[in-house]
Design a protein around this motif. Structure first.
Motif, PDB file in Angstrom:
ATOM      1  N   ALA A  15       0.865  -1.298  -0.055  1.00  0.00           N
ATOM      2  CA  ALA A  15       0.028   0.019  -0.047  1.00  0.00           C
ATOM      3  C   ALA A  15       0.750   1.287  -0.253  1.00  0.00           C
ATOM      4  O   ALA A  15       0.587   2.479  -0.592  1.00  0.00           O
ATOM      5  CB  ALA A  15      -0.824  -0.114   1.093  1.00  0.00           C
ATOM      6  N   GLU A  16       2.092   1.014   0.698  1.00  0.00           N
ATOM      7  CA  GLU A  16       2.765   2.570   0.473  1.00  0.00           C
ATOM      8  C   GLU A  16       3.086   2.972  -0.745  1.00  0.00           C
ATOM      9  O   GLU A  16       3.544   4.167  -1.108  1.00  0.00           O
ATOM     10  CB  GLU A  16       4.106   2.200   1.060  1.00  0.00           C
ATOM     11  CG  GLU A  16       4.142   1.656   2.730  1.00  0.00           C
ATOM     12  CD  GLU A  16       4.051   0.179   2.886  1.00  0.00           C
ATOM     13  OE1 GLU A  16       4.209  -0.176   4.183  1.00  0.00           O
ATOM     14  OE2 GLU A  16       3.557  -0.546   2.151  1.00  0.00           O
ATOM     15  N   GLU A  17       3.040   1.985  -1.834  1.00  0.00           N
ATOM     16  CA  GLU A  17       3.405   2.304  -3.286  1.00  0.00           C
ATOM     17  C   GLU A  17       2.021   2.531  -3.936  1.00  0.00           C
ATOM     18  O   GLU A  17       1.838   3.358  -4.727  1.00  0.00           O
ATOM     19  CB  GLU A  17       4.251   1.151  -3.923  1.00  0.00           C
ATOM     20  CG  GLU A  17       5.664   1.274  -3.529  1.00  0.00           C
ATOM     21  CD  GLU A  17       6.557   2.142  -4.218  1.00  0.00           C
ATOM     22  OE1 GLU A  17       6.181   2.951  -4.931  1.00  0.00           O
ATOM     23  OE2 GLU A  17       7.961   2.727  -3.773  1.00  0.00           O
ATOM     24  N   SER A  18       1.277   1.264  -3.700  1.00  0.00           N
ATOM     25  CA  SER A  18      -0.160   1.481  -4.426  1.00  0.00           C
ATOM     26  C   SER A  18      -1.174   2.436  -4.054  1.00  0.00           C
ATOM     27  O   SER A  18      -2.117   2.610  -4.748  1.00  0.00           O
ATOM     28  CB  SER A  18      -0.867   0.158  -4.517  1.00  0.00           C
ATOM     29  OG  SER A  18      -1.139  -0.493  -3.171  1.00  0.00           O
ATOM     30  N   ASP A  19      -0.770   3.102  -2.902  1.00  0.00           N
ATOM     31  CA  ASP A  19      -1.944   4.335  -2.711  1.00  0.00           C
ATOM     32  C   ASP A  19      -1.882   5.370  -3.824  1.00  0.00           C
ATOM     33  O   ASP A  19      -2.849   6.071  -3.770  1.00  0.00           O
ATOM     34  CB  ASP A  19      -1.482   4.829  -1.062  1.00  0.00           C
ATOM     35  CG  ASP A  19      -2.210   4.165  -0.166  1.00  0.00           C
ATOM     36  OD1 ASP A  19      -2.914   3.044  -0.339  1.00  0.00           O
ATOM     37  OD2 ASP A  19      -1.950   4.238   0.757  1.00  0.00           O
ATOM     38  N   HIS A  20      -0.814   5.319  -4.403  1.00  0.00           N
ATOM     39  CA  HIS A  20      -0.273   6.385  -5.352  1.00  0.00           C
ATOM     40  C   HIS A  20      -0.578   5.949  -6.833  1.00  0.00           C
ATOM     41  O   HIS A  20      -0.597   6.765  -7.671  1.00  0.00           O
ATOM     42  CB  HIS A  20       0.847   7.102  -5.074  1.00  0.00           C
ATOM     43  CG  HIS A  20       1.154   7.567  -3.674  1.00  0.00           C
ATOM     44  ND1 HIS A  20       0.486   8.595  -3.236  1.00  0.00           N
ATOM     45  CD2 HIS A  20       1.820   6.944  -2.812  1.00  0.00           C
ATOM     46  CE1 HIS A  20       0.775   8.490  -1.833  1.00  0.00           C
ATOM     47  NE2 HIS A  20       1.833   7.733  -1.498  1.00  0.00           N
ATOM     48  N   ARG A  21      -0.373   4.676  -7.152  1.00  0.00           N
ATOM     49  CA  ARG A  21      -0.485   4.272  -8.333  1.00  0.00           C
ATOM     50  C   ARG A  21      -0.666   2.566  -8.262  1.00  0.00           C
ATOM     51  O   ARG A  21      -0.717   2.141  -7.468  1.00  0.00           O
ATOM     52  CB  ARG A  21       0.816   4.336  -9.002  1.00  0.00           C
ATOM     53  CG  ARG A  21       2.086   3.865  -8.320  1.00  0.00           C
ATOM     54  CD  ARG A  21       3.626   4.322  -8.799  1.00  0.00           C
ATOM     55  NE  ARG A  21       4.450   4.352  -7.540  1.00  0.00           N
ATOM     56  CZ  ARG A  21       5.578   4.900  -8.035  1.00  0.00           C
ATOM     57  NH1 ARG A  21       6.063   5.024  -9.132  1.00  0.00           N
ATOM     58  NH2 ARG A  21       6.582   4.803  -6.815  1.00  0.00           N
ATOM     59  N   PRO A  22      -1.106   2.246  -9.589  1.00  0.00           N
ATOM     60  CA  PRO A  22      -1.322   0.709  -9.574  1.00  0.00           C
ATOM     61  C   PRO A  22      -0.038  -0.148  -9.362  1.00  0.00           C
ATOM     62  O   PRO A  22       1.033   0.370  -9.839  1.00  0.00           O
ATOM     63  CB  PRO A  22      -2.046   0.278 -10.816  1.00  0.00           C
ATOM     64  CG  PRO A  22      -1.805   1.786 -11.720  1.00  0.00           C
ATOM     65  CD  PRO A  22      -1.653   2.728 -10.806  1.00  0.00           C
ATOM     66  N   LYS A  23      -0.143  -1.308  -8.826  1.00  0.00           N
ATOM     67  CA  LYS A  23       0.835  -2.044  -8.470  1.00  0.00           C
ATOM     68  C   LYS A  23       1.970  -2.368  -9.748  1.00  0.00           C
ATOM     69  O   LYS A  23       3.029  -2.134  -9.568  1.00  0.00           O
ATOM     70  CB  LYS A  23       0.722  -3.477  -7.912  1.00  0.00           C
ATOM     71  CG  LYS A  23       1.894  -3.967  -7.048  1.00  0.00           C
ATOM     72  CD  LYS A  23       1.513  -5.221  -6.189  1.00  0.00           C
ATOM     73  CE  LYS A  23       0.785  -6.327  -6.668  1.00  0.00           C
ATOM     74  NZ  LYS A  23       0.839  -7.301  -5.690  1.00  0.00           N
ATOM     75  N   PRO A  24       1.135  -2.471 -10.957  1.00  0.00           N
ATOM     76  CA  PRO A  24       2.112  -2.985 -11.967  1.00  0.00           C
ATOM     77  C   PRO A  24       3.095  -1.505 -12.372  1.00  0.00           C
ATOM     78  O   PRO A  24       4.174  -1.643 -13.094  1.00  0.00           O
ATOM     79  CB  PRO A  24       1.294  -3.267 -13.157  1.00  0.00           C
ATOM     80  CG  PRO A  24       0.099  -3.746 -12.473  1.00  0.00           C
ATOM     81  CD  PRO A  24      -0.116  -2.855 -11.227  1.00  0.00           C
ATOM     82  N   MET A  25       2.788  -0.280 -11.781  1.00  0.00           N
ATOM     83  CA  MET A  25       3.431   0.989 -12.210  1.00  0.00           C
ATOM     84  C   MET A  25       4.323   1.150 -11.171  1.00  0.00           C
ATOM     85  O   MET A  25       5.125   2.410 -11.182  1.00  0.00           O
ATOM     86  CB  MET A  25       2.435   1.767 -12.334  1.00  0.00           C
ATOM     87  CG  MET A  25       1.619   1.907 -13.368  1.00  0.00           C
ATOM     88  SD  MET A  25       2.691   1.729 -15.110  1.00  0.00           S
ATOM     89  CE  MET A  25       3.225   3.423 -15.177  1.00  0.00           C
ATOM     90  N   VAL A  26       4.569   0.345 -10.175  1.00  0.00           N
ATOM     91  CA  VAL A  26       5.583   0.431  -9.117  1.00  0.00           C
ATOM     92  C   VAL A  26       6.957   0.223  -9.936  1.00  0.00           C
ATOM     93  O   VAL A  26       7.158  -0.673 -10.561  1.00  0.00           O
ATOM     94  CB  VAL A  26       5.489  -0.675  -8.031  1.00  0.00           C
ATOM     95  CG1 VAL A  26       6.645  -0.542  -7.070  1.00  0.00           C
ATOM     96  CG2 VAL A  26       4.337  -0.376  -7.051  1.00  0.00           C
ATOM     97  N   GLU A  27       7.866   1.137  -9.518  1.00  0.00           N
ATOM     98  CA  GLU A  27       8.997   1.123 -10.444  1.00  0.00           C
ATOM     99  C   GLU A  27      10.214   0.291  -9.805  1.00  0.00           C
ATOM    100  O   GLU A  27      10.622   0.375  -8.689  1.00  0.00           O
ATOM    101  CB  GLU A  27       9.675   2.357 -10.415  1.00  0.00           C
ATOM    102  CG  GLU A  27       8.678   3.452 -11.492  1.00  0.00           C
ATOM    103  CD  GLU A  27       9.372   4.966 -11.740  1.00  0.00           C
ATOM    104  OE1 GLU A  27      10.215   5.269 -11.139  1.00  0.00           O
ATOM    105  OE2 GLU A  27       8.407   5.547 -12.241  1.00  0.00           O
TER     106      GLU A  27
END
Length: 258
Positions: A15-27
């Motif tokens: 959630a720390e990343e996917s709160d801001h973008r969909p998980k496949p867009m985690v870099e």
């Protein structure tokens, strides 16, 4: 051949990343997981992608809509408001972006994009798992066995080491948990025939439940055993591990050149 990528889930465990973008867009390495997966497919000649959007799908649309310019050198006339692309490093990909609904389950997402797949064999995978799977060999395997579906079977690495304790309560040795204790699991990277769509009822169908279970029941599901690298990005721990591999030059999923 087309590759369908499921990119619409919430990704609650990261959630720390996917709160801001969909998980496949985690870099990882400055590029989204989705891009890494597409590079793997393209290495094996699959350059036509259908991406199933849902949660924060606009982020995926914006990434690909602007991708040509972001990978190019530009000459911009500020006064005239015009620009010229000097050269672009963009890949030779066709990307179809389909909104498959915020609440739709994985099977439902696949059913929604069926009109864009035609009548030919296609690939399917999740937008959050990296692997050095030999997709070309898997496609050949699929064509040989003649079933409707092939799944990449993987043995994930154990997350915990094993303590060997002797009678005096001393640790006699420590070893990483062997992957074969876990057994084979669904690693994504499917190769499918269009008729698998008939196994999906609607939006509330999870691909991993009734469709795969019924394909197995009907003798229509084969496993392509992958013994190489495979790693989902479910948590921040996973992301950091993938980042470390990329930065150290040990990213085994990077099968492409350049």
């Amino acid at each position: 051949m087309k590759a369908v990528i499921l990119a619409g889930g919430l990704g609650t465990r990261i959630a720390e990343e996917s709160d801001h973008r969909p998980k496949p867009m985690v870099e990882v390495g400055g590029r989204p997981l989705l891009w890494h997966i597409m590079k793997t497919y393209a290495h094996h000649g699959v350059n036509d992608f259908v991406i199933c959007l849902g949660y924060k799908g606009y982020a995926v649309k914006e990434f690909f809509f602007n991708y040509h310019h972001h990978t190019a050198d530009l000459e911009i006339d500020l006064k005239q408001g015009t620009h010229r692309v000097l050269n672009s490093q963009a890949e030779d990909w066709r990307v179809t972006l389909i909104d498959t609904g915020a609440e739709t389950l994985t099977g439902g997402r696949l059913k929604r994009v069926a009109p864009y797949l035609g009548d030919e064999t296609f690939c399917l995978t999740y937008g959050d798992g990296l692997a050095d799977i030999d997709i070309s060999s898997e496609i050949e395997f699929h064509r040989r066995h003649g079933k409707l579906a092939t799944v990449a079977a993987v043995q994930p690495p154990g997350r915990f080491g094993v303590l060997n304790i002797d009678a005096n309560h001393s640790v006699s040795s420590f070893e990483e948990k062997p992957s074969d204790e876990i057994g084979w699991i669904n690693g994504g990277f499917f190769v499918l025939e269009p008729r698998v769509i008939d196994y999906i009822t609607g939006d509330a169908t999870s691909w991993e439940r009734e469709p795969l279970q019924n394909l197995a029941r009907d003798g229509q599901l084969a496993a392509f055993e992958h013994h190489g690298f495979w790693q989902p990005c479910d948590t921040l721990r996973d992301k950091r591990q993938l980042e470390q591999l990329w930065e150290s030059g040990q990213a085994r999923w990077r099968v492409w050149h350049g």
